[in-house]
Motif scaffolding. Structure first.
Motif: not given
Ligand SMILES: [Zn+2]
Length: 230
Positions: A147-148, A200, A203
């Motif tokens: 996601c990051c 994560c 996040c």
């Molecule tokens: Zn993330």
């Protein structure tokens, strides 16, 4: 209920003699300043804490002693007096433990370590200790997830395309946990013995430090693995 200051990871290992822990941001806000303090807090009373100096290399070592382990990004041991440690903030903390025998270790794997072969070096070390790979449990702890983990076009071709996604703005995101898991399986660790944290570090800013988010001043989390003491 008081929120825990750290993660107990022992449940990820079928060897009940093994204990593993991972510090969180909250730990640092209280009494935790270094890995020795964290070892005490999370229940390790051992005197021998093995601490790789971590240079984003692919070197891993076996040790029978504590203290700084030079020129290494991972450390393994068969000594019940030793606790293996690493520190991370976004990079992958990869924990290893044999299901029944006295053998355990931990590796710091950032993207460089992964693409350069730190998993293969870890597997070579495990084999050199005459440890059966199909009897080893692996846990990949909290780290930066797809996601990051945005990667620039200049280095994108160093990653297995299977683990790259492109978003609507043509930016690349890489799944490092997927890459690590895939390499572990290729080298002989059984799929059913590999567990991956979904947390994560980027996040979840309340729980973890993130080098990407906080930059050079970012603190680190500690990962520890060793044998429970009576
Ligand atoms: Zn993330």
């Amino acid at each position: 209920m008081k929120k825990a200051n750290w993660l107990e990871l022992s449940q990820f290992f079928s060897n009940k003699k093994i204990r593993a822990s991972f510090s969180m941001k909250r730990s640092i806000n209280s009494e935790i300043f270094n890995v020795l303090d964290f070892a005490k807090l999370s229940g390790f009373k051992h005197d021998l804490i093995a601490i790789p100096n971590q240079t984003h290399s692919i070197n891993v070592k076996n040790t029978t002693i504590g203290g700084e382990i030079l020129n290494s990004d991972g450390v393994f041991s068969s000594n019940h007096m030793v606790v293996c440690s690493i520190k991370v903030a976004d990079c992958l903390p990869i924990f290893f433990a044999h299901k029944t025998e006295l053998f355990f270790g931990i590796v710091h794997a950032g993207w460089r370590g992964l693409v350069n072969g730190i998993i293969l070096e870890s597997i070579k070390l495990i084999k050199s200790r005459k440890i059966a790979l199909n009897q080893v449990d692996v846990f990949i702890g909290p780290s930066i997830q797809a996601c990051c983990f945005e990667v620039g076009g200049d280095i994108i071709d160093r990653f297995n395309p299977k683990f790259i996604k492109q978003n609507m703005n043509s930016k690349y995101f890489v799944n490092l946990q997927g890459i690590a898991k895939n390499k572990l399986e290729i080298e002989g660790i059984l799929k059913k013995h590999i567990k991956v944290s979904e947390d994560c570090t980027y996040c979840q800013f309340e729980r973890y430090f993130s080098f990407r988010r906080e930059g050079d001043k970012s603190a680190r989390m500690f990962g520890l693995i060793g044998v429970k003491q009576k």
